[in-house]
Design a protein around this motif. Structure first.
Motif, PDB file in Angstrom:
ATOM      1  N   ASP A   1     -18.913  36.033 -16.994  1.00 42.34           N
ATOM      2  CA  ASP A   1     -19.419  35.261 -18.134  1.00 42.34           C
ATOM      3  C   ASP A   1     -19.102  33.775 -17.987  1.00 42.34           C
ATOM      4  O   ASP A   1     -19.943  32.920 -18.294  1.00 42.34           O
ATOM      5  CB  ASP A   1     -18.828  35.793 -19.440  1.00 42.34           C
ATOM      6  N   ARG A   2     -17.897  33.460 -17.513  1.00 44.22           N
ATOM      7  CA  ARG A   2     -17.521  32.052 -17.351  1.00 44.22           C
ATOM      8  C   ARG A   2     -18.353  31.383 -16.261  1.00 44.22           C
ATOM      9  O   ARG A   2     -18.774  30.230 -16.405  1.00 44.22           O
ATOM     10  CB  ARG A   2     -16.031  31.934 -17.036  1.00 44.22           C
ATOM     11  N   ARG A  57     -15.696  41.051 -15.955  1.00 42.35           N
ATOM     12  CA  ARG A  57     -16.751  40.661 -16.892  1.00 42.35           C
ATOM     13  C   ARG A  57     -16.504  39.259 -17.459  1.00 42.35           C
ATOM     14  O   ARG A  57     -17.433  38.461 -17.591  1.00 42.35           O
ATOM     15  CB  ARG A  57     -16.858  41.668 -18.023  1.00 42.35           C
TER      16      ARG A  57
END
Length: 110
Positions: free
Chosen positions: A61-62, A57
């Motif tokens: 997100d990055r 996750r």
């Protein structure tokens, strides 16, 4: 020369440290993954799955932040993605080994 081991064994860890004797520390302990109230393979494996999920996750997100233009850290995003991929691969290898061991146990004739 006789050495009295009873006195030596009763010393506290801090006293042993003063003598220059280091206490052996295990590289990996179950408490690193399991909560204090639970123990066993199931809780360790569950913690590992949750850790891999968290890494995946975070990597997603990055990468999404880089794609959206909110971040310029493309190298960090790629490293996080590779780390998540390697963590998942390792988890799957452990799972496959466990399933192979279970299959061998099932095949045992009693």
């Amino acid at each position: 020369m006789k050495i009295d081991t009873s006195n030596f064994l009763m010393r506290s860890p801090s006293a042993l440290g003063e003598l220059g004797i280091a206490q052996p520390q295990p590289a990996i302990t179950p408490s690193m993954y399991a909560s204090p109230s639970t123990s066993g393979f199931l809780s360790v494996f569950e913690s590992a799955v949750l850790d891999v999920d968290a890494r995946t996750r975070a990597a997603s997100d990055r990468v999404a932040a880089v794609d959206a233009g909110h971040s310029d850290d493309m190298v960090g995003a790629m490293l996080a993605s590779q780390e998540a991929s390697l963590s998942f691969s390792m988890l799957m290898q452990v799972r496959n080994k466990v399933m192979g061991a279970v299959d061998e146990i099932v095949k045992l004739q009693v």
